[in-house]
Design a protein around this motif. Structure first.
Motif, PDB file in Angstrom:
ATOM      1  N   ILE A   1       0.832  -1.207   0.000  1.00  0.00           N
ATOM      2  CA  ILE A   1       0.000   0.000   0.000  1.00  0.00           C
ATOM      3  C   ILE A   1       0.866   1.257   0.000  1.00  0.00           C
ATOM      4  O   ILE A   1       0.566   2.237  -0.687  1.00  0.00           O
TER       5      ILE A   1
ATOM      6  N   LEU B   1       2.147   2.001  -3.381  1.00  0.00           N
ATOM      7  CA  LEU B   1       1.095   2.484  -4.279  1.00  0.00           C
ATOM      8  C   LEU B   1       0.463   3.782  -3.798  1.00  0.00           C
ATOM      9  O   LEU B   1      -0.455   4.288  -4.454  1.00  0.00           O
ATOM     10  N   ALA B   2       0.943   4.302  -2.678  1.00  0.00           N
ATOM     11  CA  ALA B   2       0.334   5.506  -2.108  1.00  0.00           C
ATOM     12  C   ALA B   2       0.349   6.696  -3.064  1.00  0.00           C
ATOM     13  O   ALA B   2      -0.655   7.420  -3.154  1.00  0.00           O
TER      14      ALA B   2
ATOM     15  N   SER C   1       0.146   6.761  -6.329  1.00  0.00           N
ATOM     16  CA  SER C   1      -0.904   6.556  -7.331  1.00  0.00           C
ATOM     17  C   SER C   1      -2.287   6.716  -6.717  1.00  0.00           C
ATOM     18  O   SER C   1      -3.196   7.295  -7.344  1.00  0.00           O
ATOM     19  N   ILE C   2      -2.455   6.208  -5.497  1.00  0.00           N
ATOM     20  CA  ILE C   2      -3.746   6.363  -4.825  1.00  0.00           C
ATOM     21  C   ILE C   2      -4.038   7.830  -4.563  1.00  0.00           C
ATOM     22  O   ILE C   2      -5.164   8.310  -4.763  1.00  0.00           O
TER      23      ILE C   2
ATOM     24  N   THR D   1      -7.395   9.188  -6.823  1.00  0.00           N
ATOM     25  CA  THR D   1      -8.646   9.169  -6.052  1.00  0.00           C
ATOM     26  C   THR D   1      -8.926  10.501  -5.372  1.00  0.00           C
ATOM     27  O   THR D   1      -9.773  10.566  -4.485  1.00  0.00           O
ATOM     28  N   THR D   2      -8.239  11.552  -5.778  1.00  0.00           N
ATOM     29  CA  THR D   2      -8.416  12.860  -5.172  1.00  0.00           C
ATOM     30  C   THR D   2      -8.626  13.904  -6.274  1.00  0.00           C
ATOM     31  O   THR D   2      -8.762  13.580  -7.453  1.00  0.00           O
TER      32      THR D   2
ATOM     33  N   LEU E   1     -12.855   4.177   3.627  1.00  0.00           N
ATOM     34  CA  LEU E   1     -13.262   4.278   2.228  1.00  0.00           C
ATOM     35  C   LEU E   1     -14.538   5.084   2.034  1.00  0.00           C
ATOM     36  O   LEU E   1     -14.721   5.685   0.965  1.00  0.00           O
TER      37      LEU E   1
ATOM     38  N   THR F   1     -15.765  -0.326  -5.503  1.00  0.00           N
ATOM     39  CA  THR F   1     -14.746   0.731  -5.524  1.00  0.00           C
ATOM     40  C   THR F   1     -13.864   0.618  -6.747  1.00  0.00           C
ATOM     41  O   THR F   1     -13.430   1.630  -7.322  1.00  0.00           O
TER      42      THR F   1
ATOM     43  N   ILE G   1     -13.439   3.975  -9.236  1.00  0.00           N
ATOM     44  CA  ILE G   1     -12.197   4.739  -9.426  1.00  0.00           C
ATOM     45  C   ILE G   1     -11.948   5.079 -10.890  1.00  0.00           C
ATOM     46  O   ILE G   1     -11.691   6.249 -11.222  1.00  0.00           O
TER      47      ILE G   1
END
Length: 260
Positions: free
Chosen positions: A66, A69-70, A72-73, A77-78, A147, A183, A187
């Motif tokens: 995680i 991948l932070a 990319s997240i 997703t923002t 989430l 989810t 996305i």
């Protein structure tokens, strides 16, 4: 003569290096100096008869995944996607090449993202992370509570047509409520919705600057100045227009209000 100067410079540098090394050695505590220096570091995977050790190992691997991948997240997703696209369109419309530079564009987009996402991240921390760290909820409940605010934000910005596209491509049944939407389906629908909105805002930004380019090009052609690039003349006028209307204030206000 030049060789003597270079030799003198090297001697001065060697003397400064020796003096600095001695000062550093004197400032370091003796316990640190006398401590043994590790010669090797071993990382291995062993066997265990305790199932809890295996579960902890899997959790550590999941956390490391995680963390990797932070970025990319954070980006996907923002509000970061829309902001960086719009600022990129502005820079191209002004024809300022790399001004503002990429580092400034990314930094501004990140801070605006933190500002816009602060309420949602606050809810995720208050309802999910802190209760889980205190042991009041389970890991599954914590993940759901984290989430939920992010899904709420993405649903507000996602178009129904984009969401229906990925639902149909997945051959999933038609969702009755937002809770029925996965989810992993939400996305990508959110990303293409943000790209479309960013391109729409970019088109609106381009219009006044295109008018300036057309006026300058027509004026130069009427004067017979074919060899003079119109960009050289129009660039100062576009910058002047952007400054006179307080462009950064209008742009940032429009971006932030577009998420509400």
């Amino acid at each position: 003569m030049r060789a003597m100067k270079n030799e003198r410079r090297w001697k001065i540098r060697e003397a400064l290096f020796l003096v600095g090394s001695m000062c550093l050695f004197l400032l370091v505590p003796q316990e640190v100096v006398a401590a043994p220096v590790p010669t090797s570091l071993n990382i291995g995977i062993g066997s265990s008869d305790n199932p809890q050790d295996v579960a902890v190992t899997l959790q550590i691997m999941a956390v490391l995944t995680i963390v990797s991948l932070a970025p990319s997240i954070l980006v996907m997703t923002t509000s970061f996607v829309r902001i960086v696209v719009v600022i990129g369109f502005l820079r191209n419309a002004l024809s300022t090449q790399n001004v503002p530079p990429n580092q400034v564009v990314i930094a501004l987009s990140l801070f605006l993202t933190f500002y816009i996402m602060a309420p949602y991240w606050g809810q995720a921390n208050e309802n999910g992370i802190q209760p889980y760290l205190a042991g009041r909820i389970t890991q599954e409940e914590a993940l759901k509570n984290v989430l939920d605010p992010m899904r709420e934000f993405m649903f507000k910005q996602t178009r129904e047509s984009d969401l229906a596209l990925f639902v149909n491509l997945a051959d999933a049944p038609r969702p009755e409520t937002q809770d029925d939407v996965s989810t992993f389906t939400l996305i990508p629908a959110f990303i293409i919705s943000e790209l479309k909105t960013g391109f729409q805002l970019g088109f609106m930004i381009y219009i006044p600057f295109i008018v300036i380019d057309m006026i300058v090009a027509s004026t130069l052609m009427s004067m017979g100045m074919m060899m003079l690039p119109p960009v050289m003349i129009s660039l100062p006028f576009k910058i002047l227009l952007f400054v006179m209307v307080d462009g950064w204030h209008l742009l940032i206000r429009s971006l932030i209000t577009s998420f509400k």
